[in-house]
Design an enzyme around this catalytic site. Structure first.
Site, PDB file in Angstrom:
ATOM      1  N   VAL A   1      38.958  25.078  36.619  1.00 25.53           N
ATOM      2  CA  VAL A   1      40.201  25.741  36.253  1.00 25.53           C
ATOM      3  C   VAL A   1      41.147  25.652  37.439  1.00 25.53           C
ATOM      4  O   VAL A   1      40.762  25.950  38.574  1.00 25.53           O
ATOM      5  CB  VAL A   1      39.958  27.228  35.886  1.00 25.53           C
ATOM      6  N   CYS A   2      42.363  25.190  37.187  1.00 27.22           N
ATOM      7  CA  CYS A   2      43.400  25.172  38.215  1.00 27.22           C
ATOM      8  C   CYS A   2      42.921  24.345  39.422  1.00 27.22           C
ATOM      9  O   CYS A   2      42.403  23.251  39.279  1.00 27.22           O
ATOM     10  CB  CYS A   2      43.746  26.614  38.573  1.00 27.22           C
ATOM     11  N   THR A   3      43.068  24.888  40.618  1.00 29.77           N
ATOM     12  CA  THR A   3      42.700  24.152  41.821  1.00 29.77           C
ATOM     13  C   THR A   3      41.198  24.094  42.062  1.00 29.77           C
ATOM     14  O   THR A   3      40.751  23.524  43.060  1.00 29.77           O
ATOM     15  CB  THR A   3      43.392  24.751  43.056  1.00 29.77           C
TER      16      THR A   3
ATOM     17  N   ALA B   1      44.740  22.542  34.104  1.00 27.62           N
ATOM     18  CA  ALA B   1      45.890  22.707  34.982  1.00 27.62           C
ATOM     19  C   ALA B   1      45.943  24.150  35.496  1.00 27.62           C
ATOM     20  O   ALA B   1      44.906  24.773  35.720  1.00 27.62           O
ATOM     21  CB  ALA B   1      47.166  22.322  34.235  1.00 27.62           C
TER      22      ALA B   1
END
Length: 326
Positions: A107-109, A160
């Site tokens: 998830v995300c970074t 993202a």
């Protein structure tokens, strides 16, 4: 699930993790386990006390586990990933357990940790839009797709920024349990946009509150969606030349007049589809689209789904989460 063991979801956290990166997917999987009994078990794990980037402490279910029965490995992101990238023990654990898991996700970074573990080399991946440049620089063997909600490449899924972790988790639930279960979970979490992976990660409100120098024109548009709303008509209403009007409108509103009108019409049609029983053709005519096909194309541009599917998702009677069914 009759005759089947629950799928084990292990969600990896660390100090400085983003709370929503953790809470969003966790709630999706736990809601799915309410809708379909015993479909998932969810564990939140870390090898350290975890304080989120927003200053809230998290209680872990346990340390990083040493076992081979992980179905879905989820690595969360957040500002703390900068330090986590240098945590050799964490990176090694992710690398080893990714090989044991049926699928690996971030998830995300959190995708940067997958990259650090060598799990994204030769693959397509995404991350939060602010970190796509960093990902490309740190991991040149990764094909970074900077404007996607999530990307699947084999058994590796990356999402993202922040809330897109819920879209990813819903896609995983759909793969496991079917579309109806995923849509039911989305409804009970009041999460409309069960967005497909190919959709842009930028998704703001359809129409902002009218403001600025052209407030009166915006208000007139919203009150007359079935009227002729071409640029020259709006310019005349504003007592400007079409060219000057278009330039000022874009500067003040952030959209071209045509884009603003389309968004306003989609928003009105969206509400009408939920609040009324009129047919799609009737709604399209009332909201100024002219034809149902024109409205369908506008819905796909703005919402990623067509009008009929949108209505089906949110007018359908659902089972309460907590009343499990099999």
């Amino acid at each position: 699930m009759d005759g089947m063991a629950p799928r084990s979801v292990v969600l990896v956290a660390y100090s400085g993790v983003q709370l929503l990166d953790v809470a969003g997917p966790l709630e999706v999987f736990r809601a799915a386990a309410d809708v379909v009994a015993d479909s998932y078990t969810v564990e939140l794990v870390a090898n350290e006390p975890v304080m989120t980037s927003g200053g809230l402490p998290l209680t872990m279910d346990g340390p990083l586990p040493d076992r081979a029965d992980i179905d879905t490995l989820v690595v969360a992101g957040g500002p703390g990933v900068r330090q986590a990238l240098f945590d050799e023990r964490l990176v090694a654990w992710i690398r080893t357990n990714a090989q044991r898991s049926r699928r690996v996700t971030s998830v995300c970074t959190g995708s940067l940790l997958l990259g650090r573990a060598g799990l994204l080399d030769g693959r397509r991946a995404t991350t939060h839009w602010v970190a796509t440049g960093t990902m490309s620089e740190l991991f040149p063997k990764v094909s970074v797709e900077s404007d996607q909600v999530f990307v699947r490449d084999g058994n590796v899924w990356t999402s993202a920024g922040v809330t897109t972790g819920m879209d990813l988790a819903l896609a995983l639930v759909e793969e496991d349990l079917g579309r109806d279960v995923a849509l039911e979970v989305a409804r009970w979490l009041v999460w409309f946009v069960h967005r497909p992976g190919g959709q842009t990660q930028f998704s703001g409100p359809l129409v902002d509150e009218p403001s600025g120098l052209l407030r009166e024109v915006q208000e007139w548009v919203l009150a007359n969606l079935g009227a002729d709303l071409r640029v020259d008509v709006l310019a005349e209403h504003a007592h400007m030349s079409p060219r000057n009007f278009a330039r000022i409108f874009r500067r003040e509103v952030g959209l071209t007049p045509g884009a603003y009108v389309e968004r306003a019409r989609v928003e009105a049609a969206r509400r009408a589809l939920l609040d009324r029983s009129d047919g799609v053709e009737t709604v399209a005519a009332r909201c100024g689209f002219g034809t149902a096909e024109t409205m369908r194309r506008a819905f796909h541009r703005q919402l990623g789904v067509g009008p009929a599917e949108y209505r089906q998702r949110f007018r359908r009677t659902a089972h309460p989460v907590g009343a499990a069914n099999t």
